[in-house]
Motif scaffolding. Structure first.
Motif, PDB file in Angstrom:
ATOM      1  N   TYR A   1       4.829  22.507 -34.458  1.00  0.00           N
ATOM      2  CA  TYR A   1       4.662  23.131 -35.768  1.00  0.00           C
ATOM      3  C   TYR A   1       4.476  24.641 -35.688  1.00  0.00           C
ATOM      4  O   TYR A   1       4.795  25.359 -36.641  1.00  0.00           O
ATOM      5  N   ASN A   2       4.010  25.138 -34.545  1.00  0.00           N
ATOM      6  CA  ASN A   2       3.861  26.592 -34.387  1.00  0.00           C
ATOM      7  C   ASN A   2       5.150  27.263 -33.949  1.00  0.00           C
ATOM      8  O   ASN A   2       5.475  28.364 -34.396  1.00  0.00           O
ATOM      9  N   ASN A   3       5.885  26.606 -33.058  1.00  0.00           N
ATOM     10  CA  ASN A   3       7.121  27.186 -32.529  1.00  0.00           C
ATOM     11  C   ASN A   3       8.005  26.043 -32.037  1.00  0.00           C
ATOM     12  O   ASN A   3       7.923  25.645 -30.872  1.00  0.00           O
ATOM     13  N   ARG A   4       8.815  25.521 -32.928  1.00  0.00           N
ATOM     14  CA  ARG A   4       9.613  24.335 -32.587  1.00  0.00           C
ATOM     15  C   ARG A   4      10.574  24.599 -31.436  1.00  0.00           C
ATOM     16  O   ARG A   4      10.859  23.695 -30.647  1.00  0.00           O
ATOM     17  N   PHE A   5      11.076  25.833 -31.314  1.00  0.00           N
ATOM     18  CA  PHE A   5      12.017  26.122 -30.230  1.00  0.00           C
ATOM     19  C   PHE A   5      11.320  26.045 -28.872  1.00  0.00           C
ATOM     20  O   PHE A   5      11.896  25.558 -27.898  1.00  0.00           O
TER      21      PHE A   5
ATOM     22  N   GLU B   1      -4.812  13.988 -26.318  1.00  0.00           N
ATOM     23  CA  GLU B   1      -4.928  15.432 -26.115  1.00  0.00           C
ATOM     24  C   GLU B   1      -3.551  16.040 -25.856  1.00  0.00           C
ATOM     25  O   GLU B   1      -3.189  17.086 -26.416  1.00  0.00           O
ATOM     26  N   SER B   2      -2.764  15.384 -25.003  1.00  0.00           N
ATOM     27  CA  SER B   2      -1.422  15.871 -24.709  1.00  0.00           C
ATOM     28  C   SER B   2      -0.539  15.814 -25.956  1.00  0.00           C
ATOM     29  O   SER B   2       0.205  16.758 -26.251  1.00  0.00           O
ATOM     30  N   TYR B   3      -0.645  14.697 -26.687  1.00  0.00           N
ATOM     31  CA  TYR B   3       0.162  14.562 -27.904  1.00  0.00           C
ATOM     32  C   TYR B   3      -0.180  15.654 -28.910  1.00  0.00           C
ATOM     33  O   TYR B   3       0.712  16.315 -29.455  1.00  0.00           O
ATOM     34  N   ASN B   4      -1.442  15.873 -29.162  1.00  0.00           N
ATOM     35  CA  ASN B   4      -1.851  16.871 -30.153  1.00  0.00           C
ATOM     36  C   ASN B   4      -1.455  18.287 -29.736  1.00  0.00           C
ATOM     37  O   ASN B   4      -1.125  19.118 -30.579  1.00  0.00           O
ATOM     38  N   ARG B   5      -1.474  18.532 -28.426  1.00  0.00           N
ATOM     39  CA  ARG B   5      -1.055  19.851 -27.938  1.00  0.00           C
ATOM     40  C   ARG B   5       0.429  20.080 -28.217  1.00  0.00           C
ATOM     41  O   ARG B   5       0.834  21.150 -28.691  1.00  0.00           O
TER      42      ARG B   5
END
Length: 267
Positions: free
Chosen positions: A38-42, A28-32
């Protein structure tokens, strides 16, 4: 693709492998964090940097991201050899982290995002990255337009720049990037026009540079010093010089000269 096969495929240092196998991140932590990447690498970078073991975490996440990218490699019909060759950069930067910070991990976290998002591939000795050209330029009667897609060339460390291997990489790129006009751009200290003053014409570096036509020079860049001496110092007398290149570069810098970088194009 699993963790063991991936680590063996990129020849990751056994101690770094052990570090990865000892990590216990729940899915769960990894997928989050993967979604955050991928949504906001910064935002992802800033989140990971808050942890005291952030370099190890970056290694863990990039290895997991690379393993997850294997399915897309297969869907595109890209050979396993290219997959493993591309991700050997993780091993290279992991070893550099050990050299520079005394621990296995990843410090060049921004660079490796290109690999896991399939925006950069290693084909033989060289890496290639499609990108939009940043200007208009005419070279040998040919015009390159701003925003035209070209292939940025990057040179991974760790192996000699043998001319035959370099040419084989360009040949592989012509086949791999079908549909992209084979125009190659390289911004590197290896393209600096004044390298003739510290290297012989028989040098592989000079032979590599001669593949390109220089169209811009950055005299103030310090990349050459970082790559040659593994650090940048305001006093060149502090550089250790064990190789012929290091001795020549150190003497050149101590004489008041600069080792900048060049921008080259190969048609």
């Amino acid at each position: 693709m699993n963790l063991k096969s991936f680590c063996e495929g990129i020849r990751l240092n056994p101690d770094a492998q052990k570090l990865l196998f000892d990590f216990h991140k729940d899915e769960e932590s990894y997928n989050r964090h993967k979604q955050q990447f991928y949504n906001n690498r910064f935002s992802f970078f800033e989140t990971v940097k808050q942890y005291p073991n952030h370099r190890q975490l970056f290694l863990y996440y990039y290895v997991r991201f690379a393993i997850d990218a294997y399915g897309e490699y297969q869907r595109r019909g890209i050979a396993d050899q290219i997959y493993f060759d591309t991700f050997t950069d993780i091993e290279i930067w992991c070893s550099n982290c050990k050299r520079d910070f005394g621990e296995y991990g990843i410090h060049e976290y921004e660079w490796l995002q290109e690999h896991v998002q399939l925006r950069l591939f290693r084909l033989g000795r060289l890496q290639f990255q499609p990108s939009a050209f940043d200007r208009e330029l005419e070279v040998e009667g040919r015009k390159i337009y701003k925003n035209q897609i070209v292939l940025n060339v990057h040179i991974p460390s760790g192996e000699p720049l043998e001319p035959q291997q370099v040419e084989e990489s360009f040949e592989l790129a012509r086949g791999f990037f079908r549909g992209i006009t084979p125009i190659y751009i390289c911004h590197s200290w290896l393209i600096y026009p004044k390298l003739d003053e510290i290297l012989k014409q028989t040098s592989n570096i000079i032979k590599f540079r001669n593949n390109f036509i220089n169209y811009q020079i950055d005299y103030d860049a310090r990349e050459a010093e970082e790559r040659i001496f593994n650090k940048v110092s305001s006093d060149p007398s502090e550089y250790e010089a064990h190789t012929t290149l290091q001795r020549s570069a150190k003497a050149y810098l101590m004489a008041g000269n600069k080792l900048g970088s060049g921008y080259g194009i190969k048609l």
